[in-house]
Design an enzyme around this catalytic site. Sequence first.
Site, PDB file in Angstrom:
ATOM      1  N   LYS A   1       3.530  68.780  50.804  1.00 15.02           N
ATOM      2  CA  LYS A   1       3.384  68.045  49.536  1.00 15.02           C
ATOM      3  C   LYS A   1       1.949  68.120  49.004  1.00 15.02           C
ATOM      4  O   LYS A   1       1.733  68.423  47.824  1.00 15.02           O
ATOM      5  CB  LYS A   1       3.768  66.567  49.756  1.00 15.02           C
ATOM      6  CG  LYS A   1       3.362  65.649  48.617  1.00 15.02           C
ATOM      7  CD  LYS A   1       3.738  64.210  48.887  1.00 15.02           C
ATOM      8  CE  LYS A   1       2.709  63.411  49.633  1.00 15.02           C
ATOM      9  NZ  LYS A   1       1.563  62.939  48.835  1.00 15.02           N
ATOM     10  N   ASN A   2       0.983  67.852  49.870  1.00 11.64           N
ATOM     11  CA  ASN A   2      -0.402  67.765  49.389  1.00 11.64           C
ATOM     12  C   ASN A   2      -1.020  69.127  49.070  1.00 11.64           C
ATOM     13  O   ASN A   2      -2.110  69.197  48.499  1.00 11.64           O
ATOM     14  CB  ASN A   2      -1.279  67.021  50.412  1.00 11.64           C
ATOM     15  CG  ASN A   2      -0.982  65.534  50.406  1.00 11.64           C
ATOM     16  OD1 ASN A   2      -0.209  65.043  49.571  1.00 11.64           O
ATOM     17  ND2 ASN A   2      -1.569  64.803  51.340  1.00 11.64           N
TER      18      ASN A   2
ATOM     19  N   CYS B   1      -4.515  51.199  45.445  1.00 13.47           N
ATOM     20  CA  CYS B   1      -3.168  51.344  45.991  1.00 13.47           C
ATOM     21  C   CYS B   1      -3.142  50.654  47.344  1.00 13.47           C
ATOM     22  O   CYS B   1      -4.135  50.070  47.758  1.00 13.47           O
ATOM     23  CB  CYS B   1      -2.769  52.804  46.101  1.00 13.47           C
ATOM     24  SG  CYS B   1      -3.781  53.715  47.230  1.00 13.47           S
TER      25      CYS B   1
ATOM     26  N   ARG C   1      -9.555  53.335  45.691  1.00 13.72           N
ATOM     27  CA  ARG C   1      -9.736  54.787  45.777  1.00 13.72           C
ATOM     28  C   ARG C   1     -10.402  55.259  44.489  1.00 13.72           C
ATOM     29  O   ARG C   1      -9.737  55.591  43.528  1.00 13.72           O
ATOM     30  CB  ARG C   1      -8.396  55.478  46.002  1.00 13.72           C
ATOM     31  CG  ARG C   1      -7.839  55.170  47.382  1.00 13.72           C
ATOM     32  CD  ARG C   1      -6.477  55.728  47.575  1.00 13.72           C
ATOM     33  NE  ARG C   1      -6.438  57.177  47.728  1.00 13.72           N
ATOM     34  CZ  ARG C   1      -5.324  57.860  47.941  1.00 13.72           C
ATOM     35  NH1 ARG C   1      -4.179  57.232  48.019  1.00 13.72           N
ATOM     36  NH2 ARG C   1      -5.345  59.170  48.077  1.00 13.72           N
TER      37      ARG C   1
ATOM     38  N   ASP D   1      -3.922  60.500  57.468  1.00 16.03           N
ATOM     39  CA  ASP D   1      -2.484  60.429  57.186  1.00 16.03           C
ATOM     40  C   ASP D   1      -1.624  60.411  58.449  1.00 16.03           C
ATOM     41  O   ASP D   1      -0.401  60.279  58.356  1.00 16.03           O
ATOM     42  CB  ASP D   1      -2.063  61.608  56.284  1.00 16.03           C
ATOM     43  CG  ASP D   1      -2.543  61.419  54.851  1.00 16.03           C
ATOM     44  OD1 ASP D   1      -3.071  60.338  54.528  1.00 16.03           O
ATOM     45  OD2 ASP D   1      -2.396  62.367  54.051  1.00 16.03           O
TER      46      ASP D   1
ATOM     47  N   ARG E   1       8.738  59.678  48.839  1.00 17.96           N
ATOM     48  CA  ARG E   1       7.659  60.326  48.083  1.00 17.96           C
ATOM     49  C   ARG E   1       7.136  61.531  48.853  1.00 17.96           C
ATOM     50  O   ARG E   1       6.686  62.498  48.249  1.00 17.96           O
ATOM     51  CB  ARG E   1       6.503  59.348  47.858  1.00 17.96           C
ATOM     52  CG  ARG E   1       6.803  58.252  46.847  1.00 17.96           C
ATOM     53  CD  ARG E   1       5.573  57.397  46.632  1.00 17.96           C
ATOM     54  NE  ARG E   1       4.399  58.243  46.583  1.00 17.96           N
ATOM     55  CZ  ARG E   1       3.195  57.910  47.039  1.00 17.96           C
ATOM     56  NH1 ARG E   1       2.991  56.713  47.562  1.00 17.96           N
ATOM     57  NH2 ARG E   1       2.183  58.747  46.966  1.00 17.96           N
TER      58      ARG E   1
HETATM   59  C1  UD1 Z   1      -5.949  63.262  49.801  1.00 17.03           C
HETATM   60  C2  UD1 Z   1      -4.506  63.155  50.214  1.00 17.03           C
HETATM   61  C3  UD1 Z   1      -4.260  61.898  51.025  1.00 17.03           C
HETATM   62  C4  UD1 Z   1      -5.228  61.847  52.200  1.00 17.03           C
HETATM   63  C5  UD1 Z   1      -6.673  62.019  51.725  1.00 17.03           C
HETATM   64  C6  UD1 Z   1      -7.674  62.116  52.865  1.00 17.03           C
HETATM   65  C7  UD1 Z   1      -3.337  64.248  48.398  1.00 17.03           C
HETATM   66  C8  UD1 Z   1      -2.448  64.116  47.213  1.00 17.03           C
HETATM   67  N1  UD1 Z   1      -3.683  63.117  49.016  1.00 17.03           N
HETATM   68  O1  UD1 Z   1      -6.230  62.142  48.952  1.00 17.03           O
HETATM   69  O2  UD1 Z   1      -2.919  61.935  51.507  1.00 17.03           O
HETATM   70  O3  UD1 Z   1      -5.095  60.594  52.850  1.00 17.03           O
HETATM   71  O4  UD1 Z   1      -6.797  63.230  50.948  1.00 17.03           O
HETATM   72  O5  UD1 Z   1      -7.376  63.193  53.680  1.00 17.03           O
HETATM   73  O6  UD1 Z   1      -3.699  65.330  48.799  1.00 17.03           O
HETATM   74  N2  UD1 Z   1     -13.622  59.124  47.341  1.00 17.03           N
HETATM   75  C9  UD1 Z   1     -14.649  58.600  46.572  1.00 17.03           C
HETATM   76  N3  UD1 Z   1     -14.759  59.033  45.272  1.00 17.03           N
HETATM   77  C10 UD1 Z   1     -13.900  59.955  44.739  1.00 17.03           C
HETATM   78  C11 UD1 Z   1     -12.863  60.486  45.552  1.00 17.03           C
HETATM   79  C12 UD1 Z   1     -12.761  60.042  46.850  1.00 17.03           C
HETATM   80  O7  UD1 Z   1     -15.433  57.766  47.014  1.00 17.03           O
HETATM   81  O8  UD1 Z   1     -14.054  60.309  43.564  1.00 17.03           O
HETATM   82  C13 UD1 Z   1     -13.500  58.667  48.748  1.00 17.03           C
HETATM   83  C14 UD1 Z   1     -12.153  58.010  49.060  1.00 17.03           C
HETATM   84  O9  UD1 Z   1     -12.146  56.649  48.727  1.00 17.03           O
HETATM   85  C15 UD1 Z   1     -12.039  58.259  50.554  1.00 17.03           C
HETATM   86  C16 UD1 Z   1     -12.706  59.633  50.724  1.00 17.03           C
HETATM   87  O10 UD1 Z   1     -13.516  59.823  49.573  1.00 17.03           O
HETATM   88  O11 UD1 Z   1     -12.786  57.325  51.276  1.00 17.03           O
HETATM   89  C17 UD1 Z   1     -11.751  60.803  50.862  1.00 17.03           C
HETATM   90  O12 UD1 Z   1     -10.790  60.735  49.820  1.00 17.03           O
HETATM   91  P1  UD1 Z   1     -10.139  62.053  49.218  1.00 17.03           P
HETATM   92  O13 UD1 Z   1     -10.311  63.182  50.194  1.00 17.03           O
HETATM   93  O14 UD1 Z   1     -10.628  62.264  47.841  1.00 17.03           O
HETATM   94  O15 UD1 Z   1      -8.607  61.658  49.151  1.00 17.03           O
HETATM   95  P2  UD1 Z   1      -7.553  62.117  48.071  1.00 17.03           P
HETATM   96  O16 UD1 Z   1      -7.857  63.507  47.619  1.00 17.03           O
HETATM   97  O17 UD1 Z   1      -7.364  61.057  47.063  1.00 17.03           O
END
Ligand code: UD1
Length: 417
Positions: A22-23, A116, A121, A304, A396
Amino acid sequence: MDRFIIEGNRHLSGSIAVSGAKNAILPVMAACLLAPGKSVLRNVPNLIDLKTMAHLLRVLGAHVDYDRGMMSIDSATICYNEAPYELVSQMRASIYVLGPLLARLGEARVSFPGGCAIGTRPVDLHLKAMEALGATINIEHGYIHAWAEKLTGAEIYFAKSSVGATINALMAAVLAEGTTHMFNAAMEPEVDSTIDMLNKMGARIAGKGSTSLTIEGVENLFPVEMRMIPDRIEAGTFLIAAALGTAPVTVTDCLPEHLAILLEKLRAAGCQLDVQDTAITVTPPRKILPVDVLTLPYPGFPTDLQAQFTVLMSLAEGVSFVEDTIFPDRFLYVAELNRLQANIRMERNVACVKGVSQLSGAEVMANDLRASAALVLAGMVAEGTTVISRIYHIDRGYDRIEEKLNGIGARITRERA
Ligand code: UD1
């Protein structure tokens, strides 16, 4: 709302297959916006999140078809640049259209994603990357409004490793004028598979598999066909299910190299593993040994799989500590596991898991995607019946999870509302 009724303590054996990731599929669906024409994705499971992304692409003017594992996306006709609140609020990954829309149309309006069940996030890293590439960004009426006459190559330093921000920035940088250098980029397999897709489309991205990426902007991209990688989180969930059982189970259609840290932890917990090219056979231990876990960006232990591994530890002989450095608040499910008579205490953001000899079936509620999977595993080994409500979360991200787990001996019934 649908519920799962799980009869616990069943004998598990046989083999169970993993679907496409999915991701990895969500970002490549968005990447299809960059190449006018029809791209085809194979090994695509039937998941609500993917339907939500398909809906979003249609709202933008693309044609999306799905039939038995094959998805085609024709983005020649995209003409709208707005990702509306009702879709972004269902799925945060909708933010993935920001980079492609900016690159292709020069403007995007994406509803600001809220928090969420796994905590706040932010999307600041996505926005900073777009600004570095020359976009102007305004937050207005709950929307991110971004526009740029042209995107220009830049140096982008990510303050934190972020899968989403790295991929979004890549999708904008591939059509920018000049060279972009990214530092502290995420190295998850889902980032690599997006790079593979973009390079196949004609992009020029170097540095795959490292934290430093170089992107030479190109003028156009063209549509392609690609097979999606297996879902390492679904595979990990099944491996942990197997570790909780009493007989060998083989997880097939997976890529063991994406699961190295989990395999190390399963061995430390006492499992015997037979690792082949695309399959892993788990022989569960007689006694589960306690193992500490700290979630970290890839190749560290994935957040995850944190909840599922905690279920395994809840039946270990001894005490283990589980800490999530990526999403420190991702422990809402602990109260539900304790309803099944696990013995887990939170000390600030660390779960202190004291193993018990048996879990006991009860009624529980799922509150996010991976927590739901953890509760299913717990229900499968608990004495008696477990009822899990709000299972829409699990649909999902897992394709027919009850059918697949019933195939190795679980007894899970879906009760439709
Ligand atoms: C993706 C995955 C999710 C997984 C996560 C971490 C998808 C659709 N989702 O989520 O299942 O749990 O990676 O492996 O692929 N952060 C910031 N600012 C930002 C973006 C992120 O501070 O603009 C922080 C987040 O709060 C978190 C960390 O960075 O602490 C990592 O998050 P991120 O890798 O961005 O997660 P997602 O891409 O949202």
